[in-house]
Design a protein around this motif. Structure first.
Motif, PDB file in Angstrom:
ATOM      1  N   UNK B  12       6.182  -1.623   6.979  1.00 32.98           N
ATOM      2  CA  UNK B  12       5.671  -1.961   5.661  1.00 32.98           C
ATOM      3  C   UNK B  12       6.274  -1.182   4.436  1.00 32.98           C
ATOM      4  N   UNK B  14       6.985  -0.594   0.446  1.00 32.51           N
ATOM      5  CA  UNK B  14       6.769  -0.403  -0.963  1.00 32.51           C
ATOM      6  C   UNK B  14       8.053  -0.363  -1.732  1.00 32.51           C
ATOM      7  N   UNK B  15       8.454  -1.432  -2.162  1.00 32.06           N
ATOM      8  CA  UNK B  15       9.974  -1.325  -2.773  1.00 32.06           C
ATOM      9  C   UNK B  15      10.959  -0.617  -1.980  1.00 32.06           C
ATOM     10  N   UNK B  17      10.352   2.421  -0.721  1.00 31.73           N
ATOM     11  CA  UNK B  17       9.644   3.257   0.199  1.00 31.73           C
ATOM     12  C   UNK B  17       9.199   2.658   1.547  1.00 31.73           C
ATOM     13  N   UNK B  19       6.932   2.858   4.228  1.00 32.16           N
ATOM     14  CA  UNK B  19       5.660   3.828   4.627  1.00 32.16           C
ATOM     15  C   UNK B  19       5.279   3.660   6.100  1.00 32.16           C
ATOM     16  N   UNK B  45      -1.784   2.915   5.897  1.00 27.27           N
ATOM     17  CA  UNK B  45      -1.184   1.767   5.596  1.00 27.27           C
ATOM     18  C   UNK B  45      -1.133   0.766   6.832  1.00 27.27           C
ATOM     19  N   UNK B  48      -4.832  -0.565   6.862  1.00 28.88           N
ATOM     20  CA  UNK B  48      -4.791  -1.600   6.086  1.00 28.88           C
ATOM     21  C   UNK B  48      -4.303  -2.938   6.324  1.00 28.88           C
ATOM     22  N   UNK B  51      -6.311  -4.575   8.861  1.00 31.39           N
ATOM     23  CA  UNK B  51      -7.639  -4.834   8.172  1.00 31.39           C
ATOM     24  C   UNK B  51      -7.602  -6.155   7.234  1.00 31.39           C
ATOM     25  N   UNK B  52      -6.360  -6.713   7.357  1.00 28.73           N
ATOM     26  CA  UNK B  52      -5.755  -8.079   6.447  1.00 28.73           C
ATOM     27  C   UNK B  52      -5.742  -7.742   5.047  1.00 28.73           C
ATOM     28  N   UNK B  53      -5.662  -6.394   4.480  1.00 27.72           N
ATOM     29  CA  UNK B  53      -5.571  -5.892   3.079  1.00 27.72           C
ATOM     30  C   UNK B  53      -4.037  -6.169   2.889  1.00 27.72           C
ATOM     31  N   UNK B  54      -3.220  -5.495   3.405  1.00 26.61           N
ATOM     32  CA  UNK B  54      -1.776  -5.310   3.202  1.00 26.61           C
ATOM     33  C   UNK B  54      -1.046  -6.117   4.139  1.00 26.61           C
ATOM     34  N   UNK B  55       0.021  -7.079   3.726  1.00 27.54           N
ATOM     35  CA  UNK B  55       0.882  -7.874   4.492  1.00 27.54           C
ATOM     36  C   UNK B  55       2.142  -7.245   4.983  1.00 27.54           C
ATOM     37  N   UNK B  81     -14.136  -3.293   8.601  1.00 33.60           N
ATOM     38  CA  UNK B  81     -13.266  -2.105   7.916  1.00 33.60           C
ATOM     39  C   UNK B  81     -14.122  -1.295   7.028  1.00 33.60           C
ATOM     40  N   UNK B  83     -13.132   1.667   4.828  1.00 30.25           N
ATOM     41  CA  UNK B  83     -11.883   2.506   4.026  1.00 30.25           C
ATOM     42  C   UNK B  83     -12.310   3.963   3.869  1.00 30.25           C
ATOM     43  N   UNK B  85     -13.169   7.008   1.715  1.00 35.43           N
ATOM     44  CA  UNK B  85     -14.025   7.024   0.415  1.00 35.43           C
ATOM     45  C   UNK B  85     -14.406   6.095   0.008  1.00 35.43           C
TER      46      UNK B  85
END
Lengths: 427, 240
Positions: B12, B14-15, B17, B19, B45, B48, B51-55, B81, B83, B85
């Motif tokens: 994964x 992010x631009x 970066x 992760x 990450x 997530x 958990x299907x939140x991030x591709x 899931x 999370x 907090x």
């Protein structure tokens, strides 16, 4: 459908908080109360006005003049006093707002066509509508006195001709033409009537759009702030349903809020516009000119308003995704506010048709311009312009929903943030 | 025990970066599998993504044979899931929140009522479930959310720092609840940087740092391999 209903009901419950209900009811009560007060004041102002008269002349002419004033809906209260100063003091202590002092020798002087000074004393007891009417009464009284005197004089000198024909030898008949329709009447009165009937439309539209948009943006921002969005996005319900439930719930609460607001606002405005709407004769002229909304016109107008609300909700959904928390959501309403205020003011103070092409295109590119212009276009039978506006808004809404759906279907819903000059990375 | 979840070559970015830089792991039925590592290691990450939140930028995840990319809806029906907090809707009462969440999973009203009863047992909040969530302490919210996460008996419970911010007593209770549900057949994928907690809870662990799995195995096996008295020392040795 069951899952969607579950989500929709939750969204409505969240939005319809006690604070919102109480503030809406208070606002409606406040508008109703102010409207009631205003109407009462206006009724008092429109009722027969009391005038105190200190007649030092007591001639036949002054008697005729007072009878003429009574015929013009003034209620005369004769004063008895030793001097003018005493009459002024007595009137000041009383309830009337105007004292007219007819000097001694008035009838004799006027009979010789020599101008004589009539003194008027206006007692400004407050600065409300009734208080402001005093100056108008003074003018009306003086005009009435002049009319009575000049009519009497002309009748005496030229009995075979009506005084009115001598004073106004040119008569006019006013016609108003709208497209193929024509009616006899005053253009300013008709314009005033139409304005009084349509003044609510932009206000309703603006309130609904702002309420609904604010709610969508806040709903998404609150989900982010309270860390509930992540959980919601992992439950087995299509993401498009989440978007649709938020949009529909906000639209529903926005409509309810706007309705409550407008009931109060209408009551408030009724205090000011009641006179115009009830003016005799205007109704027939308006009917003849086709300046009333028939069922078809209402459907077209409704469609225009409906699509404008949908466009606002879709745009607000995208803006809501950019919010990090409730606080940042407050500033994200600004772009919506600007896009609503531009057509709002343009529709009130300018004519889009006479603007330059780039400005006209800019105005028409804003989806909210179309419902603002719809009312005028419907009155002027420009149905094609309204229909094109509805089609444009439908297309705009489609594009926005597609974009919102795309954002919610990907991880952009969590990673997109409006951070000036710095990209946020979530690890 | 059959394999429940399989993650292969997860990446994964992010631009610029990256992760997560290619992570592989599996979770078996009824197993508690933990990702441990320092802050920013890529644990959240990874969770997530599952958990299907991030591709994921690259790699595949399958749950009960369902591919996450091809069928995320089916995936969501079988996971739950929690999370780090996470919050609940502050204006809803605790029980109403549970009912609201149960309705997404229940086929019938009876199912929903059963889910809510189970969540109430797990949360152990008693009469406080009739109060608004906004009045709850952090520990109470966490217990409510744990009840929500486990009430449907998902095939896979994904718990990110499940005892984050809880006091000792609440943490112990939460760990016992997780253990109990795993014994009943629920697979658990969790993350924590509290390695002593993980040692107590997990059947197997993966040590993660800078988006890569350094090593994985049972806590006992890893301690033996690195000749370390606890997982903290294991992690330090694995970093070298």
């Amino acid at each position: 459908m069951k899952k969607f209903r579950n989500l929709f009901v939750k969204e409505v419950k969240e939005l319809l908080s006690k604070q919102l209900i109480v503030s809406l009811l208070l606002m409606m009560a406040m508008f109703y109360f102010i409207g009631l007060m205003t109407r009462r004041e206006a009724e008092r102002a429109a009722a027969a006005q009391k005038i105190a008269v200190f007649d030092l002349d007591r001639s036949g002419l002054s008697g005729q003049m007072l009878a003429g004033l009574q015929g013009m809906n003034f209620k005369i209260e004769p004063m008895t006093a030793a001097t003018t100063e005493a009459a002024v003091e007595a009137a000041k202590a009383g309830e009337t707002n105007l004292l007219v002092v007819i000097p001694a020798g008035f009838g004799e002087s006027v009979g010789r066509m020599e101008p004589k000074v009539v003194e008027t004393y206006s007692f400004l007891r407050n600065f409300s509508i009734v208080g402001a009417r005093t100056s108008a009464i003074v003018r009306a009284v003086l005009e009435a006195i002049n009319k009575v005197l000049s009519d009497n004089f002309l009748k005496a000198k030229i009995p075979e001709t009506a005084p009115e024909d001598i004073k106004s030898p040119i008569k006019s008949r006013d016609f108003i033409v709208i497209k193929s329709r024509m009616a006899e009447g005053s253009a300013s009165a008709v314009t005033g009537f139409v304005t009084s009937q349509t003044v609510f439309i932009p206000v309703i539209l603006m309130m609904i759009i702002l309420y609904s948009s604010q709610m969508v943006i806040s709903a998404i921002a609150m989900e982010k702030q309270n860390k509930t969005l992540e959980t919601l996005l992992t439950v087995p319900i299509p993401r498009t349903s989440i978007v649709a439930a938020k949009m529909l719930a906000s639209g529903f609460v926005g409509l309810v809020s706007a309705f409550i607001y407008m009931v109060g606002f209408r009551s408030y405005m009724g205090g000011f516009t009641g006179d115009i709407a009830n003016a005799p004769g205007i109704g027939q002229v308006v009917q003849k000119l086709g300046l009333t909304l028939n069922a078809n016109a209402l459907i077209i107008l409704g469609a225009s308003l409906f699509f404008a609300i949908l466009c606002a909700l879709a745009m607000a959904t995208i803006l809501g995704v950019l919010a990090e928390d409730f606080r940042s959501a407050q500033s994200l309403i600004m772009p919506m506010l600007i896009l609503i205020m531009i057509p709002y003011f343009v529709s009130m103070f300018a004519d889009v048709k006479t603007m330059s092409l780039p400005v006209k295109l800019f105005i028409l590119a804003i989806p909210f311009s179309h419902p603002f212009l719809a009312m005028q276009n419907i009155y002027l039978e420009n149905y094609n312009a309204v229909a094109l506006g509805v089609l444009y808004m439908a297309a705009f809404f489609g594009v926005m929903v597609f974009l919102a759906g795309r954002i919610f279907s990907t991880d952009r819903v969590l990673t997109m943030k409006l951070r000036w000059g710095k990209k946020k990375v979530v690890l | 025990m059959g394999m429940m979840l399989k993650a292969e070559g997860l990446r994964k970015s992010y631009g610029a970066v990256e992760a997560v830089k290619g992570i592989d792991f599996t979770v078996d039925e009824g197993e508690i599998f933990a990702l441990i590592g320092p802050n920013g290691a890529g644990k959240t990450t990874t969770l997530r993504i599952v958990a299907t939140l991030l591709t994921a930028t690259a790699g595949t995840v399958t749950l009960l044979g369902h591919d996450l990319r091809k069928n995320p809806e089916k995936f969501r029906e079988n996971i739950s899931y929690l999370p780090e907090e996470a919050g609940a809707y502050r204006n809803l009462k605790g029980r109403d929140y549970l009912k609201f969440m149960a309705n997404f999973y229940a086929a019938t009203p009876a199912d929903a009522a059963g889910f809510v009863r189970r969540a109430e047992d797990i949360a152990g909040l008693g009469d406080r479930l009739t109060s608004k969530v906004g009045t709850y302490s952090k520990g109470m919210v966490r217990k409510l959310l744990l009840g929500r996460a486990l009430m449907t008996r998902p095939a896979l419970a994904i718990l990110d720092e499940p005892t984050s911010g809880l006091d000792v007593i609440n943490s112990l209770e939460v760990r016992e609840i997780i253990k109990r549900f795993a014994k009943e057949g629920i697979s658990v994928l969790l993350s924590s940087h509290n390695m002593l907690e993980i040692e107590f809870l997990s059947d197997r662990v993966a040590l993660i740092d800078k988006g890569r799995v350094l090593d994985s195995g049972t806590p006992a096996g890893l301690k033996e391999k690195y000749r370390a008295p606890n997982l903290e020392n294991v992690f330090r040795s694995a970093l070298r």
